[in-house]
Motif scaffolding. Structure first.
Motif, PDB file in Angstrom:
ATOM      1  N   GLY A  66       0.796  -1.216   0.000  1.00 50.81           N
ATOM      2  CA  GLY A  66       0.000   0.000   0.000  1.00 50.81           C
ATOM      3  C   GLY A  66       0.827   1.263   0.000  1.00 50.81           C
ATOM      4  N   ASN A  67       2.159   1.149  -0.181  1.00 55.83           N
ATOM      5  CA  ASN A  67       3.033   2.326  -0.225  1.00 55.83           C
ATOM      6  C   ASN A  67       3.244   2.791  -1.650  1.00 55.83           C
ATOM      7  OD1 ASN A  67       5.399   2.049   2.548  1.00 55.83           O
ATOM      8  ND2 ASN A  67       3.174   2.061   2.513  1.00 55.83           N
TER       9      ASN A  67
ATOM     10  N   ALA B  12      21.478   2.056 -10.089  1.00 56.66           N
ATOM     11  CA  ALA B  12      20.372   2.046  -9.136  1.00 56.66           C
ATOM     12  C   ALA B  12      19.315   1.012  -9.513  1.00 56.66           C
ATOM     13  CB  ALA B  12      19.743   3.424  -9.046  1.00 56.66           C
ATOM     14  N   THR B  13      18.684   0.422  -8.498  1.00 57.36           N
ATOM     15  CA  THR B  13      17.638  -0.574  -8.682  1.00 57.36           C
ATOM     16  C   THR B  13      16.409  -0.194  -7.863  1.00 57.36           C
ATOM     17  OG1 THR B  13      18.462  -1.924  -6.841  1.00 57.36           O
ATOM     18  CG2 THR B  13      19.326  -2.411  -9.053  1.00 57.36           C
ATOM     19  N   ILE B  14      15.323  -0.900  -8.130  1.00 58.79           N
ATOM     20  CA  ILE B  14      14.104  -0.761  -7.338  1.00 58.79           C
ATOM     21  C   ILE B  14      13.766  -2.131  -6.777  1.00 58.79           C
ATOM     22  CG2 ILE B  14      11.648  -0.193  -7.362  1.00 58.79           C
ATOM     23  CD1 ILE B  14      12.152   1.749  -9.589  1.00 58.79           C
ATOM     24  N   SER B  15      13.489  -2.186  -5.489  1.00 61.81           N
ATOM     25  CA  SER B  15      13.157  -3.462  -4.851  1.00 61.81           C
ATOM     26  C   SER B  15      11.834  -3.359  -4.113  1.00 61.81           C
ATOM     27  CB  SER B  15      14.261  -3.880  -3.875  1.00 61.81           C
ATOM     28  OG  SER B  15      14.342  -2.955  -2.792  1.00 61.81           O
ATOM     29  N   GLY B  16      11.214  -4.520  -3.903  1.00 61.47           N
ATOM     30  CA  GLY B  16       9.987  -4.587  -3.127  1.00 61.47           C
ATOM     31  C   GLY B  16       8.748  -4.123  -3.862  1.00 61.47           C
ATOM     32  N   ASN B  17       8.888  -3.752  -5.141  1.00 60.34           N
ATOM     33  CA  ASN B  17       7.728  -3.248  -5.873  1.00 60.34           C
ATOM     34  C   ASN B  17       6.752  -4.371  -6.203  1.00 60.34           C
ATOM     35  OD1 ASN B  17      10.262  -3.557  -7.708  1.00 60.34           O
ATOM     36  ND2 ASN B  17       8.533  -3.966  -9.079  1.00 60.34           N
ATOM     37  N   SER B  18       5.486  -4.032  -6.269  1.00 61.73           N
ATOM     38  CA  SER B  18       4.421  -4.987  -6.594  1.00 61.73           C
ATOM     39  C   SER B  18       3.204  -4.184  -7.013  1.00 61.73           C
ATOM     40  CB  SER B  18       4.102  -5.868  -5.389  1.00 61.73           C
ATOM     41  OG  SER B  18       3.465  -5.111  -4.380  1.00 61.73           O
ATOM     42  N   SER B  19       2.089  -4.882  -7.164  1.00 61.78           N
ATOM     43  CA  SER B  19       0.849  -4.216  -7.578  1.00 61.78           C
ATOM     44  C   SER B  19       0.310  -3.276  -6.509  1.00 61.78           C
ATOM     45  CB  SER B  19      -0.216  -5.256  -7.933  1.00 61.78           C
ATOM     46  OG  SER B  19      -0.489  -6.086  -6.823  1.00 61.78           O
TER      47      SER B  19
ATOM     48  N   ARG C 225       2.747  -1.563  -4.479  1.00 63.13           N
ATOM     49  CA  ARG C 225       3.925  -0.763  -4.107  1.00 63.13           C
ATOM     50  C   ARG C 225       4.603  -0.310  -5.398  1.00 63.13           C
ATOM     51  NH1 ARG C 225       7.145  -4.868  -0.018  1.00 63.13           N
ATOM     52  NH2 ARG C 225       5.354  -5.748   1.097  1.00 63.13           N
ATOM     53  N   TYR C 226       4.422   0.943  -5.754  1.00 63.54           N
ATOM     54  CA  TYR C 226       4.983   1.386  -7.030  1.00 63.54           C
ATOM     55  C   TYR C 226       5.054   2.905  -7.106  1.00 63.54           C
ATOM     56  CZ  TYR C 226      -0.061   1.536  -8.198  1.00 63.54           C
ATOM     57  OH  TYR C 226      -1.414   1.768  -8.205  1.00 63.54           O
ATOM     58  N   VAL C 227       5.530   3.397  -8.252  1.00 69.53           N
ATOM     59  CA  VAL C 227       5.679   4.824  -8.498  1.00 69.53           C
ATOM     60  C   VAL C 227       4.435   5.323  -9.237  1.00 69.53           C
ATOM     61  CG1 VAL C 227       7.040   6.621  -9.625  1.00 69.53           C
ATOM     62  CG2 VAL C 227       8.188   4.646  -8.573  1.00 69.53           C
ATOM     63  N   VAL C 228       3.823   6.377  -8.711  1.00 66.21           N
ATOM     64  CA  VAL C 228       2.619   6.943  -9.310  1.00 66.21           C
ATOM     65  C   VAL C 228       3.002   8.149 -10.173  1.00 66.21           C
ATOM     66  CG1 VAL C 228       0.423   8.104  -8.839  1.00 66.21           C
ATOM     67  CG2 VAL C 228       1.132   6.151  -7.445  1.00 66.21           C
ATOM     68  N   THR C 229       2.568   8.121 -11.438  1.00 71.34           N
ATOM     69  CA  THR C 229       2.889   9.204 -12.382  1.00 71.34           C
ATOM     70  C   THR C 229       1.603   9.845 -12.884  1.00 71.34           C
ATOM     71  OG1 THR C 229       2.940   7.697 -14.278  1.00 71.34           O
ATOM     72  CG2 THR C 229       5.006   8.025 -13.105  1.00 71.34           C
ATOM     73  N   ASP C 230       0.914  10.549 -12.005  1.00 70.04           N
ATOM     74  CA  ASP C 230      -0.399  11.104 -12.339  1.00 70.04           C
ATOM     75  C   ASP C 230      -0.330  12.544 -12.824  1.00 70.04           C
ATOM     76  OD1 ASP C 230       0.312  12.256  -9.963  1.00 70.04           O
ATOM     77  OD2 ASP C 230      -1.490  11.653  -8.866  1.00 70.04           O
ATOM     78  N   SER C 231       0.873  13.038 -13.107  1.00 67.60           N
ATOM     79  CA  SER C 231       1.024  14.387 -13.642  1.00 67.60           C
ATOM     80  C   SER C 231       2.077  14.339 -14.754  1.00 67.60           C
ATOM     81  CB  SER C 231       1.422  15.356 -12.512  1.00 67.60           C
ATOM     82  OG  SER C 231       1.480  16.683 -12.996  1.00 67.60           O
TER      83      SER C 231
ATOM     84  N   SER D  66      -3.177   5.278  -7.540  1.00 70.95           N
ATOM     85  CA  SER D  66      -2.895   4.266  -6.516  1.00 70.95           C
ATOM     86  C   SER D  66      -3.719   2.995  -6.679  1.00 70.95           C
ATOM     87  CB  SER D  66      -3.158   4.857  -5.127  1.00 70.95           C
ATOM     88  OG  SER D  66      -4.496   5.306  -5.013  1.00 70.95           O
ATOM     89  N   SER D  67      -4.524   2.903  -7.746  1.00 68.36           N
ATOM     90  CA  SER D  67      -5.321   1.685  -7.945  1.00 68.36           C
ATOM     91  C   SER D  67      -5.067   1.024  -9.300  1.00 68.36           C
ATOM     92  CB  SER D  67      -6.815   2.003  -7.799  1.00 68.36           C
ATOM     93  OG  SER D  67      -7.220   2.939  -8.783  1.00 68.36           O
ATOM     94  N   THR D  68      -4.191   1.608 -10.134  1.00 63.73           N
ATOM     95  CA  THR D  68      -3.913   1.025 -11.452  1.00 63.73           C
ATOM     96  C   THR D  68      -2.410   0.833 -11.615  1.00 63.73           C
ATOM     97  OG1 THR D  68      -3.868   3.228 -12.456  1.00 63.73           O
ATOM     98  CG2 THR D  68      -5.949   2.029 -12.541  1.00 63.73           C
TER      99      THR D  68
END
Length: 526
Positions: free
Chosen positions: A106-107, A122-129, A131-137, A157-159
Motif C-alpha cells: 500500500g506504499n 540504481a535498482t528498485i526493490s519490493g515493488n508490486s501491484s 507498491r509502485y511509483v505513481v505518475t499522475d502528472s 494508486s489503484s492502477t
C-alpha cells in the motif's frame, strides 16, 4: 554497528529546523555516511541546505502521507515503509544512486510534476501491484544509461501498469510516465473509447534519436475496454499524427490478469496496447460487375430483396481458404434494407497478392458488392480496408459463382488514401486473355455461370466439371424449380434455380448465353 536517527517532532541540532511535521535542512553541511539510517516518522522532508548522502538510508515511516523536497541531493538508498494507503510525494526532481525500496504494502511514491531519476547502477526493490511509483502528472520515472529495466509505475494508486524496456539501439537515459487513458492524440486529446487496454506510456530520451526498444507492457482485465481482446492485440506507438499498429505486432497476450504483451518500439513517444480495429490498414475503392445479375446498366438486387443474402460471409462454408485475418466477416441486418444504387447485390472476396508472385495470396477480406459495382466494407459505405503494410499488390476479386479477376499490374496501396481501381472500364483492366465479359457496350464484368466453383465455365464434359450437369443435379430434374435459394446454381442470381422458362429467368439459358455456344469453355485468368 548500524546507526539509526529517528526524526519525529523533536528538537535537534542547528542544522535541522522543524515546522509542523516538517524536517528542514538549512545552512550548514549535513552528511549521512556509512550504514546510518535517517528515519522520518510522519515527517515532511525539505532540503534547503547542503545535504550529502553518499551512503546510508533515508526512510519514510509512519501513518501519514508526506512530501520530499530533495534540493538537488542524490540519495543513496531511499526507503518507503509507511502504513498501507500512505505515500511520499516529490516536490522537486530527486535522484537515487543505489536503491529505491518499497518495504510495505500500500506504499506509493508519487512523482507529481517532478522526475525521479535512478542512477546507472540504481535498482528498485519490493515493488508490486500495491507498491509502485505513481505518475499522475507530468513527472517521470527516469533510468540513466538503461539497458533492460522494469519501470514499476501506474497512473494512480489503484492502477498498476509496469513497463519493461530493453534498449536495442543507442544506450540512453530513458524516462517513462503512465497516462490514465489511451488518447487519440498520443499524449493529448480525447480517450479512445474501445479496442484498447485503457492505459498508455510516454517514453522520452536524453539524447535525441537512436532509441529502439523491446517493450513488455502489463495491464489487468479491468483495463480492457469494449472490443478489445487479449487474445488478439499488439504494442502500438503514436507516430506522425496517428497510432501505428502493424498486423505483424498482433498476437495472444501472456499471463492471465495481469496480462503482458511484448513488441518492438522503433522510437520514443507514446505507446499502448491495441486491438484489431486499430491495426494499420491500406484502403481500396474497387469497382466490378458480376455478369450473372447484370441487366441494363447495373446489377439486380433480387437476393437482397428476398432477404437471402447471409449476414456472415459464405465463402468459408463453401471451402474457400482465407488468408491472414480474412474470414468470418459479418454485417448488420440493417444493410439488407438499403435499396437503390447502393443496394447490396452479394458478397465478394478481395485478395491482395504478392507483387513479385501473383499466385501468392497475402491477405483476404470478405466485402460487399453494390448494384452499381462499388465494392465496399462491412458497413456498406466505406472503402475496403485491409491489414497490410503500404506497398504494391496485385488485387483480385472472387465470387462464389463467377470467375475471379485480378489487376493486370501490381497497384500501390497505402493507409493514408484510398486507391480507386475500376475493372469495368476495359478488358485490359484485368490480367490475361479474355478475362472478363462485355456485359454492355464498353462495360466489362466477371464471367458468370461457374456453378461448380472451379476455375472454368462449361456445359460439356464430366458432371464434376460441367456447370449444366451441376445445375440439373441441384434441381433433381430439368423441369423442377427451386425458389428462394442462395446457391451457386442460381446463375442469374434472382433467388430461383431453374432450367426452364423464358431466357430472363432460365438459368440454363443464361449459361448458354454466357458461353456463346454449347461447346465453348471459358477459363479463369487469375
Amino acid at each position: 554497528m548500524k546507526r539509526i536517527i529517528i526524526i519525529t517532532l523533536l528538537s535537534v541540532c542547528c542544522s535541522f529546523c522543524f515546522g509542523q511535521n516538517t524536517m528542514k535542512i538549512t545552512g550548514n553541511n549535513v552528511k549521512i555516511i556509512g550504514s546510518t539510517h535517517l528515519v522520518l516518522n510522519n515527517t515532511d522532508f525539505v532540503n534547503q541546505g547542503n545535504l550529502e548522502v553518499p551512503a546510508g538510508t533515508v526512510s519514510f515511516t509512519g501513518t501519514a502521507s508526506n512530501t520530499l523536497q530533495s534540493g538537488g541531493t542524490t540519495f543513496y538508498h531511499l526507503k518507503i515503509n509507511k502504513s498501507s494507503g500512505q505515500k511520499v510525494s516529490l516536490k522537486d526532481d530527486t535522484q537515487i544512486a543505489n536503491q529505491l525500496e518499497f518495504a510495505a504494502d500500500g506504499n506509493m511514491l508519487e512523482v507529481d510534476s517532478s522526475d525521479l531519476v535512478l542512477g546507472t547502477s540504481a535498482t528498485i526493490s519490493g515493488n508490486s501491484s500495491s507498491r509502485y511509483v505513481v505518475t499522475d502528472s507530468t513527472g517521470r520515472l527516469v533510468k540513466k544509461n538503461m539497458s533492460t529495466f522494469t519501470f514499476p509505475i501506474g497512473y494512480d494508486s489503484s492502477t498498476y501498469n509496469p513497463l519493461t524496456l530493453t534498449e536495442t539501439g543507442t544506450q540512453d537515459t530513458i524516462g517513462v510516465r503512465c497516462l490514465e487513458n489511451v488518447l487519440d492524440g498520443g499524449s493529448s486529446g480525447s480517450p479512445i473509447p474501445s479496442a484498447v487496454a485503457n492505459t498508455s506510456w510516454e517514453l522520452t530520451e536524453a539524447i535525441v534519436g537512436g532509441s529502439t526498444f523491446t517493450a513488455t507492457a502489463q495491464w489487468s482485465t479491468a483495463d480492457e475496454l469494449v472490443n478489445f481482446s487479449n487474445t488478439d492485440c499488439g504494442i502500438m506507438r503514436y507516430h506522425s499524427g496517428d497510432w501505428d499498429l502493424p498486423v505483424t505486432a498482433m498476437s495472444t497476450a501472456s499471463g492471465s490478469n495481469p496480462y503482458t504483451q511484448t513488441g518492438t518500439v522503433s522510437d520514443v513517444g507514446v505507446i499502448a496496447v491495441g486491438g484489431d480495429s486499430l491495426i494499420n490498414r491500406v484502403q481500396l475503392a474497387a469497382r466490378a460487375f458480376l455478369q450473372g445479375p447484370y441487366v441494363g446498366t447495373q446489377m439486380t438486387d433480387h437476393l437482397r430483396f428476398k432477404n437471402l443474402i447471409p449476414l456472415t460471409e459464405p465463402f468459408t462454408g463453401l471451402g474457400y481458404i482465407h488468408v491472414g485475418r480474412g474470414g468470418g466477416e459479418t454485417i448488420d441486418p440493417a444493410l439488407i434494407e438499403i435499396s437503390g444504387d447502393d443496394a447490396i447485390t452479394d458478397w465478394v472476396v478481395v485478395e491482395l497478392r504478392d507483387k513479385n508472385n501473383a499466385a501468392t495470396v497475402l491477405e483476404t477480406f470478405s466485402a460487399l458488392i453494390q448494384r452499381d459495382g462499388d465494392i465496399v466494407g462491412l458497413d456498406g459505405i466505406d472503402d475496403v480496408r485491409m491489414p497490410v503494410l503500404n506497398d504494391e499488390y496485385f488485387i483480385a476479386v472472387r465470387h462464389r459463382n463467377h470467375l475471379g479477376i485480378r489487376t493486370a499490374a501490381a497497384q500501390t496501396l497505402q493507409e493514408a488514401s484510398s486507391l480507386l481501381y475500376d475493372f469495368t472500364t476495359a478488358s485490359s483492366q484485368a490480367h490475361g486473355t479474355n478475362p472478363m465479359a462485355e456485359v454492355s457496350t464498353g462495360v466489362w464484368g466477371m464471367w458468370g455461370g461457374n456453378t461448380t466453383g472451379d476455375h472454368m465455365v462449361r456445359a460439356t464434359g464430366p458432371p464434376t466439371i460441367n456447370d449444366y450437369s451441376n445445375l440439373l443435379n441441384y434441381l433433381g430434374g430439368p423441369t423442377n424449380i427451386l425458389t428462394d435459394v442462395y446457391a451457386g446454381q442460381d446463375i442469374n442470381m434472382d433467388g430461383n434455380a431453374r432450367a426452364t422458362g423464358p431466357p430472363t429467368i432460365n438459368d440454363y439459358a443464361k449459361l448458354l448465353n454466357i458461353l456463346g455456344g454449347f461447346a465453348n469453355i471459358i477459363f479463369e485468368r487469375l
